[in-house]
Structures are given as C-alpha cells and as structure tokens.
Design an enzyme around this catalytic site. Structure first.
Site, PDB file in Angstrom:
ATOM      1  N   ASP A   1      -8.243  -9.333   3.952  1.00  0.00           N
ATOM      2  CA  ASP A   1      -8.055  -8.206   4.871  1.00  0.00           C
ATOM      3  C   ASP A   1      -9.099  -8.121   5.978  1.00  0.00           C
ATOM      4  O   ASP A   1     -10.015  -7.300   5.891  1.00  0.00           O
ATOM      5  CB  ASP A   1      -8.067  -6.903   4.063  1.00  0.00           C
ATOM      6  CG  ASP A   1      -7.444  -5.757   4.834  1.00  0.00           C
ATOM      7  OD1 ASP A   1      -7.156  -5.946   6.018  1.00  0.00           O
ATOM      8  OD2 ASP A   1      -7.242  -4.685   4.239  1.00  0.00           O
TER       9      ASP A   1
ATOM     10  N   GLU B   1     -12.801  -2.436  11.926  1.00  0.00           N
ATOM     11  CA  GLU B   1     -12.825  -1.686  10.674  1.00  0.00           C
ATOM     12  C   GLU B   1     -13.875  -2.221   9.700  1.00  0.00           C
ATOM     13  O   GLU B   1     -14.536  -1.448   9.013  1.00  0.00           O
ATOM     14  CB  GLU B   1     -11.425  -1.763  10.048  1.00  0.00           C
ATOM     15  CG  GLU B   1     -11.318  -1.107   8.691  1.00  0.00           C
ATOM     16  CD  GLU B   1      -9.907  -1.225   8.098  1.00  0.00           C
ATOM     17  OE1 GLU B   1      -9.006  -1.790   8.755  1.00  0.00           O
ATOM     18  OE2 GLU B   1      -9.722  -0.736   6.972  1.00  0.00           O
TER      19      GLU B   1
ATOM     20  N   GLU C   1       0.833  -1.213   0.000  1.00  0.00           N
ATOM     21  CA  GLU C   1       0.000   0.000   0.000  1.00  0.00           C
ATOM     22  C   GLU C   1       0.865   1.260   0.000  1.00  0.00           C
ATOM     23  O   GLU C   1       0.620   2.202   0.754  1.00  0.00           O
ATOM     24  CB  GLU C   1      -0.949  -0.015   1.202  1.00  0.00           C
ATOM     25  CG  GLU C   1      -1.901  -1.188   1.177  1.00  0.00           C
ATOM     26  CD  GLU C   1      -2.945  -1.161   2.288  1.00  0.00           C
ATOM     27  OE1 GLU C   1      -2.636  -0.673   3.383  1.00  0.00           O
ATOM     28  OE2 GLU C   1      -4.070  -1.633   2.036  1.00  0.00           O
TER      29      GLU C   1
END
Ligand code: BDP
Length: 693
Positions: free
Chosen positions: A368, A396, A295
């Site tokens: 993820d 999240e 990322e």
C-alpha cells in the site's frame, strides 16, 4: 523595442546562465504552479526578443482546444517577454492541427527556426500539448531556433484520481478541503477549475476521476448530473475527460432494487440506463472507477460473483463509449494469506476474462503506497488484461504535505522494474495508463506545500513519457517553479532527488513497511499489535522479536516471492546477496545478520535511520543557501516545512529505535545518540485531529 547587446550573441545554452546575479521574484503564493512564465533574462531573453514572437489573431478560431492553446501561448510568451506580443504582420508561431503527424491522439511535432516556430499535430489536443511544450522549453531558457521536438504520449490514459467527498473533505488530503465546490455547482463556475485544467493539460494529464474510490452513491444521482456536466464542459477544451468512482451497490442504495448482483437482469438494466443517462449529458464521459470488495466496499463477491463478472457488467453498460477501471487493491478480513499475496491470487486466475474496455488498476506495490515496496507481482502476470499503474501523489505514508519528498525517483524505480515476463512495468502498462491519487486541495498553493507541486508535475510527465529521468523532471519543475538560475538548480535538483530516500531511511529502512500510526497514519507506531485484523497491525509487517526482524516471504514463509517471475524472485531470494533495500520485505533475519555493508543488521538499521535524519539536515542547509533565488514568501514556507520534517524525522528515528531496543534488548552501537524520550512517551502520543482520515 530596446534590444540589449547580448541579443547579438549566438543562441544560448538550454538553460542560460544568469548575468549579474539572481534577481528574486516578487512575493508569490504558489498558486501559479509551474506555469509562472517568469520573465526571461540575459541571453535567453535576448534570443526571444530577437525572434519577436507573433501569433495569428484568434478571431477566426472556432475549435475550443485550439483557442485555449493560442490563449496560453499569448499568456506565456508575453509573460516571458514582459510585454504584449506584437500585433499585425505575419505570425511566426503557428499551429497546424490537421497536419500529417502520426501517433496516438495528442502527438505533436515542433520545429523551431530563426524564421518561425511551427507546432504540428493531427488533432487539437496535440496542438495544445505542443503549445505547452514550447512554453516549457522557452521557460527553461532554450532559444526559439533550437527547439525541435517530436512527441507522442506513451500511454492512452493519464488520470488523476481524487479521493474527494461530496461534503468537501478529502480522504488522505493534506492540502485543505476539496477543490471541487459540489455544493455550489453547477451555479458557480469556479475559475480554479480552469487553472486546474490548464495545469493538467500542460503536463499531458487527460482525465480526472473526481470522487473518492470509497464512493458516495450521490455522484450517480440525477441531482449530481448537472454538476458533472458543468465540470466536463469546463474541462473539455483542455482535453480533460471526466470520470467518476462508482459505488457498486448503487442499484440498491439509490436505485430502489433489492440487490446489486451483477448477473441480475434488473441490476444490469439499471446500470445500462444510468450509463445512457450520463452519456446523453456528457458524450465524452470517461467511465467508472470501481473499488469493490476491498476494505468493506460492496462488490460482486457479495453475491458470489467474481471481479470479472462485476467489471464486465459495467463494461457492457458503458459499451465502447468509455472505460471501466477496476481496482486490484483488494484484501479481505477473512483471508489469512499474506496480504502482499492477496491481489495476485484473486486477479491472476481471471486473466483473459475481462471485457476489452476494462482496465485493472494496480498499485505500485503489493501492500500500500509505502515509502519503498518492490513492484507489484501482478505486473507482467496478466498478459491478456490491460493493467494500469496507480501511484499516490498525496503523501499518506511519506510525511503528508509537511515532508519534502520528491516521488519521481520512486515511480521511476517501479516503471523501470523488469517484470521478468517480457518487459518492464512501463511497458506492461503502456496499453492502459497511469493513475495518480491527487494531492490537490483548497490551499492557495494547491498541494499543501510548494514542493508537493513537483509530485503532480512529475506524475504527468512520467505518464506522458516514462523514460524521462527524475533528474530531467526535477530540473524542469524547479526551473519553472522557482528559478532557472544554474546555481539554484545545481543545489535544488540534487536535494529533490535525494529526498525520497531520506524518508525511506528515517521511516522504513531496509525493506520495512507499514509502521505508521493507526488510522490517520501519522508518525511511527511499530509497537501496535492489538487491532482487530492482523494485517492492520505494524507488528504483522515487521515481525520483530528477540531473535530477529522482517517478514519471511520465501518458500519457508508466505512464499510471496513465488508470485514473481523466477529470474526476479532469484534476485531477492538470498538475503546476503540481494539489494538490501528490500531485505526485510522478503526475509526474517537475526539482529546480528551480516549485511552487505559489512555491518550487522542492528548496526545497519541504526546507521540508516541516522543517515535519513542527516539528509534532512542537509536539505535544510541547502535550502538556507537558496534564499537569494526565491521570493520571501515561498522561501519561508519551505523553511518552515523543512523544520517540521526535521523534527518528525528525529521522532521516527527515536521512537523506532526505542521500540526495537525494547524488543531486542541490544545497546545502541557506539556513537549513536539515545532516543530523546523513553518508549512509553512515544506510545502515549495521540493525534485524534490529524488530517486526511
Ligand atoms: C489506503 C488508504 C485508504 C484508501 C485505500 C485505497 O489508507 O484511505 O481508501 O488505500 O486505496 O492506503 O482504497
């Protein structure tokens, strides 16, 4: 001291039944976490009164860890009894921290008898963990004479990973600002840092990575060293070692070098000097956590080197003083391979090349932290590398702090997964450990919602003993945090155990994944298909079209299935026979595919969304019935969060169904309610201020 008649009775059961109905705790704000030591009642209180715990004076104790253990015992026992402990006379709760108890550091044994309770360990940390274990048992209502424990930690590293930034923001934080007041450190010693350490020690957590994996190089500057020293000093008595996330390009960012190439002699010398500087100030510094070439983060591949080159260079700098934890969460913009395959492809060929003090940290699943993923295929595939399991406490992808989702069942699912390569995931990671992406923040209740505290608790308990059941953990936590009344536990524990499955159902049923809003990851957005990188788009993951839905990861598709051991891959290769929870993760199937329930896929999908929303209804009903057992402040806080969760569950269900119908053109099955709004209305929603980004 007045001893009630009940004290004449025999020692009570593990969780003593309430006598005379529940007594509601006074107003509480959640700050005390599970360390409330709420006064005992009934038989449990009588048994402890009869035992009349007495501690030796602390004046003679020089070891700081034994001292905090004694202080915790004093605090906990007197709170459970609602009176100061008797002074003088022989101690009947004793610590022997140089005993012959065998096992890794922190192991302990507790033997309880009517005449005395002995906590034995071969090191002070074992005494600290044993003291907390004793208080936990007593808090659950176990009679002193019945406490008998022989415990050893299952894995050496049990670490929280904070994604906290120097400016006080928290990446994916939903509980306020960072708990770390970097600005005022080292001048200010925040008492919260001690309560944080107590909480961690109570569940066996022994290390903390204090900054974000998307790391600021500030943490490696001389200005930050005194701040780190202050924290490390404060936490040392509690057995918490301090680690930091290191930015791989630091030699360039702050070192004045023109490169961060791990094979460059000047770069190596820079890291060596940096490590020496840190160890001179913090002799027990844990080491560095590194997110590299993922990322957009810098890494060894920027110089044509491998992950092993990068990790081993840092491992050389810290030497046998510490550990390099190198993350396997990598995927690249240029790589068109199924994202689920990329980490395995990059790392498995490097097996055996990592230095002995390197650990590779692998997320629980290959994408993820989704509500449900099959276990990561790297587990078991790198027999010559120590692998650590990374899970996410901060939710999240499971509704932020607002949704009640107890994650122990999810982690248990992963830890218990057979890798097909000589052990389950828990066994694979046993030589290394577990890392939990923390959910703490400056909110008074630490985690943004009362029930999210349970995920912090569960993480520590599972890292200590991955064979503990979610039910045991939920029961322990709920009894200590809210009420040990059997009626409260009989309702709240099943509610907790079912809660994660509810989220899976209303967000990503049947193996779907990664369908959330862009960037902030709040709410549903399965329609998003126009982001720069294919694998940032929900449509990349669900692949829905008129003909069907799901990601074909069989040989006919990306063949990610082949990364698993043959026996495991075989379990998931036949869409009709496999566990349907992973169906659309591995297969693209037509909308009328006949699922194992007998229903067609479309009908099954709708039924699961509805089941998820209905479970939240049930949670609300259950919680309403529990008001007699909970203080008004926390009762109201949980009720409000459940109401938010109910609305958002409905939103996930409705927006998702509106989109699937737009794609497949199918009517809803008979009896299913139409979405409240049309698709465009859901697509128009924007949340530029959502937390955590
Ligand atoms: C993703 C998060 C991102 C993290 C990344 C990671 O959205 O904020 O930086 O994981 O683990 O899920 O590195």
């Amino acid at each position: 001291m007045f001893v009630p008649a009940a004290a004449q009775a025999q020692d009570g059961p593990a969780i003593a039944p309430a006598t005379g109905g529940p007594s509601v705790a006074p107003e509480e704000d959640g700050y005390a976490l599970w360390l409330r030591y709420a006064p005992l009642e009934g038989q449990a209180k009588a048994a402890l009164e009869r035992f009349d715990p007495r501690l030796a004076p602390v004046s003679a104790i020089s070891d700081p860890t034994i001292l905090v253990a004694m202080q915790e015992l004093d605090r906990g026992l007197s709170s459970l009894l609602e009176r100061p402990l008797a002074a003088g006379g022989d101690a009947n709760v004793t610590l022997d921290c140089t005993s012959d108890v065998t096992g890794p550091e922190g192991s302990y044994r507790i033997t309880g008898a009517a005449s005395g309770i002995a906590i034995m360990a071969a090191d002070p940390r074992g005494c600290l963990y044993g003291s907390h274990a004793l208080l936990r048992e007593l808090s659950l209502g176990t009679a002193p004479g019945r406490i008998s424990l022989d415990q050893a930690p299952a894995m050496p590293l049990r670490l929280l990973n904070h994604w906290d930034n120097p400016d006080g923001s928290v990446e994916r934080g939903y509980a306020g600002r960072s708990i770390f007041d970097w600005w005022h450190m080292p001048g200010r010693s925040d008492p919260r840092m001690i309560d944080y350490a107590r909480a961690n020690a109570s569940i066996g957590i022994n290390g903390s990575v204090v900054n974000n994996v998307n790391a600021s190089p500030l943490f490696l500057t001389p200005r930050y060293l005194p701040k780190l020293v202050a924290l490390a000093d404060a936490w040392r008595p509690y057995g918490i070692r301090l680690y930091i996330s290191a930015r791989f390009s630091a030699p360039r960012d702050i070192g004045g070098l023109g490169t961060a190439d791990p094979l460059d002699p000047q770069v190596r010398a820079w890291w060596q000097a940096k490590a020496d500087e840190i160890y001179a100030a913090i002799p027990d510094f844990g080491g560095f956590l590194v997110k590299a070439n993922s990322e957009g983060q810098p890494g060894p591949q920027d110089y044509g080197r491998t992950h092993a080159d990068g990790a081993n260079m840092l491992a050389g700098a810290v030497g046998d003083r510490g550990t390099i934890i190198w993350r396997a969460f990598v995927y690249s913009a240029e790589d068109e391979t199924d994202r689920a395959k990329q980490a395995y492809e990059e790392f498995v060929p490097l097996d055996g090349e990592f230095a002995p003090n390197v650990i590779v940290q692998v997320k629980n699943g290959a994408i993820d932290f989704q509500p449900r993923e099959p276990f990561h295929p790297m587990f078991g595939a790198m027999p010559d590398t120590r692998l650590m399991l990374e899970v996410q406490l901060t939710k999240e992808y499971l509704g932020f702090a607002s949704h009640l989702a107890f994650l122990a069942p999810m982690w248990e699912e992963v830890l218990d997964s057979d890798t097909g390569r000589g052990g389950n995931v828990a066994q694979v990671v046993a030589p290394a450990g577990m890392a939990g992406v923390a959910n703490t923040g400056s909110d008074r209740n630490w985690t943004g919602s009362d029930f999210d505290q349970a995920n912090w608790y569960a993480f520590g308990r599972l890292a200590w003993d991955p064979t503990l059941s979610s039910k045991t953990i939920a029961r322990e936590w709920a009894a200590q945090t809210f009420s040990r009344d059997p009626a409260f536990l009989a309702a709240s524990v099943p509610m907790m155990l079912d809660s994660r499955e509810a989220v899976v159902d209303y967000m990503t049923p049947l193996g779907l994944a990664h369908l959330m809003g862009t960037g902030h990851h709040y709410g549903p957005a399965p329609w998003v298909c126009d982001l720069g990188r294919p694998d940032w788009n929900p449509c990349y993951y669900h692949r829905a079209d008129k003909g069907g839905i799901g990601f074909d990861r069989t040989a006919g598709g990306s063949n990610a299935l082949a990364q698993y051991a043959p026996d495991i891959a075989a379990q998931w290769s036949d869409p009709a026979a496999m566990n349907q929870d992973y169906l659309l993760w591995f297969h693209h199937v037509p909308w009328d595919f006949r699922t194992r329930s007998g229903r067609g896929l479309w009908e099954e999908l709708v039924a699961r969304y509805d089941r998820g929303v209905a479970k939240v209804d049930d949670m609300q009903t259950t919680w309403q019935s529990l008001s007699p057992y909970v203080d008004p402040q926390r009762f109201r806080a949980v009720s409000e969060m459940l109401a938010i969760q109910r609305q958002e569950a409905q939103w996930w269900r409705d927006a998702s169904l509106a989109y699937w119908q737009h794609v497949n053109g199918l009517p809803l099955p008979a009896g299913a309610a139409p979405p409240a709004r049309d698709l465009k209305a859901y697509q128009a929603l924007e949340f530029p201020e959502a937390p955590g980004e």
